[in-house]
Enzyme design. Structure first.
Site, PDB file in Angstrom:
ATOM      1  N   ALA A  14      23.666   4.558 -13.169  1.00  0.00           N
ATOM      2  CA  ALA A  14      24.282   3.412 -13.830  1.00  0.00           C
ATOM      3  C   ALA A  14      24.174   2.132 -13.013  1.00  0.00           C
ATOM      4  CB  ALA A  14      25.754   3.704 -14.125  1.00  0.00           C
ATOM      5  N   ARG A  19      18.113  -4.835  -5.593  1.00  0.00           N
ATOM      6  CA  ARG A  19      17.123  -5.109  -4.547  1.00  0.00           C
ATOM      7  C   ARG A  19      15.680  -4.853  -4.989  1.00  0.00           C
ATOM      8  NH1 ARG A  19      20.122  -1.704  -0.025  1.00  0.00           N
ATOM      9  NH2 ARG A  19      21.163  -0.915  -1.896  1.00  0.00           N
ATOM     10  N   THR A  85      30.547   4.738  -7.620  1.00  0.00           N
ATOM     11  CA  THR A  85      30.018   6.080  -7.877  1.00  0.00           C
ATOM     12  C   THR A  85      31.120   7.050  -8.298  1.00  0.00           C
ATOM     13  OG1 THR A  85      30.200   6.444  -5.477  1.00  0.00           O
ATOM     14  CG2 THR A  85      28.025   5.906  -6.327  1.00  0.00           C
ATOM     15  N   GLY A 129      19.809   9.064  -9.387  1.00  0.00           N
ATOM     16  CA  GLY A 129      18.538   8.808 -10.065  1.00  0.00           C
ATOM     17  C   GLY A 129      17.511   8.165  -9.164  1.00  0.00           C
ATOM     18  N   SER A 433     -34.751   4.199 -27.592  1.00  0.00           N
ATOM     19  CA  SER A 433     -34.016   3.256 -26.758  1.00  0.00           C
ATOM     20  C   SER A 433     -33.638   2.011 -27.542  1.00  0.00           C
ATOM     21  CB  SER A 433     -34.882   2.836 -25.569  1.00  0.00           C
ATOM     22  OG  SER A 433     -34.971   3.901 -24.661  1.00  0.00           O
ATOM     23  N   ALA A 451     -37.904   3.096 -31.064  1.00  0.00           N
ATOM     24  CA  ALA A 451     -37.289   2.199 -30.087  1.00  0.00           C
ATOM     25  C   ALA A 451     -36.919   0.882 -30.765  1.00  0.00           C
ATOM     26  CB  ALA A 451     -38.249   1.940 -28.937  1.00  0.00           C
TER      27      ALA A 451
END
Ligand code: UD1
Ligand code: CA
Length: 520
Positions: A14, A19, A85, A129, A433, A451
């Site tokens: 959460a 940073r 937390t 996480g 080709s 060709a």
């Protein structure tokens, strides 16, 4: 495995991840082809818990959508506006208990007042996480230690050189028992000397956790409800606190910024590459080889330097991949060779060869012993066994049979500006080709094309398709229309000195050239 089955694994996700300085939530950043939270979910699932719950709040919709996609059975819990937390775990536990009640109701126990007290019981693993190197092996060891110790809380700690920023494990000087965890910002100078840190990963007895999180407060330096405060509370209430020191301190490190993202990405890659080498894969240069977590390699595969294998790429025995090749969700068959190639969502069958400098886009299927050669791009193309596209071609939206050859510089013209169209080439066909095959067009078994042909109509089996107009030769054109150029000078010199095999017109030009020569 004597391992106990946890009642739940709870993943905290959460936080804001400030940073990272990213528009993408931290836990969605990938390493080794999986999001950070994806690594946590993988480890969690391997413990076979009754429930997995992920606590979300920051960028909740995006995180939830991702989790729903990769782990549809995981339960999502919303953290409310109270930070920390400890609060995250409180919210996660409430969600777990609510599903325990719901399960009872669904089982037909409606109206029974006892069911309303139904709560999760047993061991609850709490992890983050953003600690992607923590795998099921380590969590399993933590669970075992928890069960053996009969603990209320088992905390995964680590001895580190620089404990700055971490919560410190405070032990009783005499007994060595864990007394509390003090956050860096709240620690005294003396406590900051402690080099045993809290990894933020724990196993809790559900009842002890439930009792303790309800008592948390925000009286600390950060004004948050700290989960580590549960340790002191549980101990005060007679619970046993068991510290489990991580065998490898590096593996509990978290990602807080992009520097750590790269560092942990490197460590994880090293682990994956080493794993495959131990399984019998030759990796010539491990430092320039990047292999995602979900790739599968067979024994006796050889990976040459500068190779990246992503997604669910699978490589069969005896195949060689690289150097400088990037494959994403590609299946490579036994004995195949893929050199300097960029490919995705493609299948290369056994003993086929691809590269150098080939670009395989999604939907390419190259048959056994087939060839896709230099500067060839393919997309949504099935090229049959033993068929070859050796040089400088684009094969898009096409099916080619077996033993056919596509001449150099042939383009499957699949797009009319509005729609894409499919072309079919039979077996044993020979495309000359520099052909343009204007889709949709069918070329039968054993058919040839000349060709330089522009093939707009079907060429039936065994027929020759050609449409080049007779060649025109305009004698002396360069001397007349490009006078004074190096080409004109070269032509002038050639015509003056050589009359062998020249046409009448050229002879006249030569005569004229000699005349001019005489004049000058
Ligand atoms: C936390 C621990 C610290 C430990 C460190 C290990 C606390 C108070 N401190 O600190 O003792 O040494 O981990 O890395 O727990 N989260 C939420 N909701 C919140 C806040 C965080 O779900 O309100 C999640 C975050 O998304 C993250 C995890 O919890 O996944 C840890 O949060 P973070 O802010 O990184 O904690 P640290 O300061 O590192
Ligand atoms: Ca952290």
């Amino acid at each position: 495995m004597s391992r106990i089955r946890p009642a739940a694994v709870m993943i905290l996700a959460a936080g804001a991840g400030t940073r990272m300085k990213s528009a993408t939530p931290k836990v969605l950043h990938p390493i080794a082809g999986r999001s950070l939270v994806g690594h946590a979910l993988t480890a969690a699932a391997q413990l076979d818990p009754e429930r997995i719950v992920v606590v979300v709040r920051h960028e909740k919709e995006r995180v939830a959508a991702h989790i729903h996609e990769i782990a549809p059975n995981a339960l999502l819990a919303d953290q409310d506006e109270i930070p920390g937390t400890g609060r995250a775990v409180y919210c996660g536990l409430s969600a777990l208990d609510a599903t325990a009640v719901a399960a009872q109701v669904a089982a037909g126990a409606v109206g029974d007042t006892a069911v309303l007290d139904t709560q999760v019981e047993g061991a609850i693993v709490v992890t983050s996480g953003d600690v992607p190197l923590v795998d099921a092996e380590l969590l399993g060891q933590l669970l075992d230690a928890h069960a053996n110790a009969g603990a209320a809380v088992t905390v995964l700690s680590a001895q580190v050189d620089d404990p700055t920023g971490y919560g410190r494990i405070v032990r009783d000087a005499g007994s060595g028992e864990v007394v509390e965890i003090v956050e860096h910002k709240d620690a005294s100078q003396e406590q900051r000397e402690i080099d045993e840190i809290n990894s933020g990963i724990y196993v809790f007895d559900a009842a002890a956790l439930r009792g303790a999180v309800a008592q948390l407060d925000q009286n600390n330096a950060q004004g948050e409800m700290y989960l580590p405060d549960v340790i002191a509370i549980a101990r005060r209430e007679g619970g046993r606190i068991h510290p489990f020191i991580a065998p490898d301190a590096g593996s509990v490190e978290g990602v807080n910024d992009r520097v750590q993202l790269a560092q942990l990405g490197r460590i994880m890659n090293d682990r994956i590459v080493e794993h495959w080498m131990r399984e019998g894969v030759t990796v010539v240069d491990p430092t320039t080889t990047w292999i995602d977590a979900d790739v599968h390699l067979a024994p006796d595969v050889t990976i040459l330097p500068g190779t990246q294998l992503h997604g669910e790429t699978q490589i069969a025995s005896g195949a060689t991949v690289g150097p400088d090749t990037t494959l994403t969700d590609v299946q490579v068959g036994a004995g195949a060779s893929v050199i300097r190639t960029h490919g995705s969502k493609s299948i290369i069958d056994e003993d086929a060869t691809v590269g150098p400098f080939s670009y395989l886009r999604p939907g390419t299927h190259l048959g056994a012993d087939g060839k896709i050669g230099a500067f060839v791009e393919t997309k949504n193309a099935s090229i049959g066994a033993h068929s070859k596209v050796p040089h400088l071609s684009y094969v898009g939206d096409a099916s080619i049979g077996e033993y056919s050859n596509i001449g150099a510089a042939t383009i499957f013209v699949n797009f009319d500006g509005v729609d894409k169209h499919h072309s079919t080439i039979g077996s044993h066909a020979r495309i000359g080709s520099d052909n343009s095959l204007i889709a949709p067009v069918n070329i039968g078994d054993g058919a040839y094309t000349g060709a330089g042909a522009v093939i707009r109509r079907d060429v039936p089996a065994g027929a020759l398709g050609r449409n080049s107009s007779p060649q025109q030769v305009v004698e002396g054109w360069v001397l007349k229309r490009r006078p004074g150029t190096p080409s004109a000078a070269a032509a002038h010199e050639a015509l003056r000195s050589n009359d062998d095999g020249l046409s009448e017109g050229a002879r006249a030009e030569r005569a004229a050239a000699n005349e001019t020569e005489g004049e000058s």
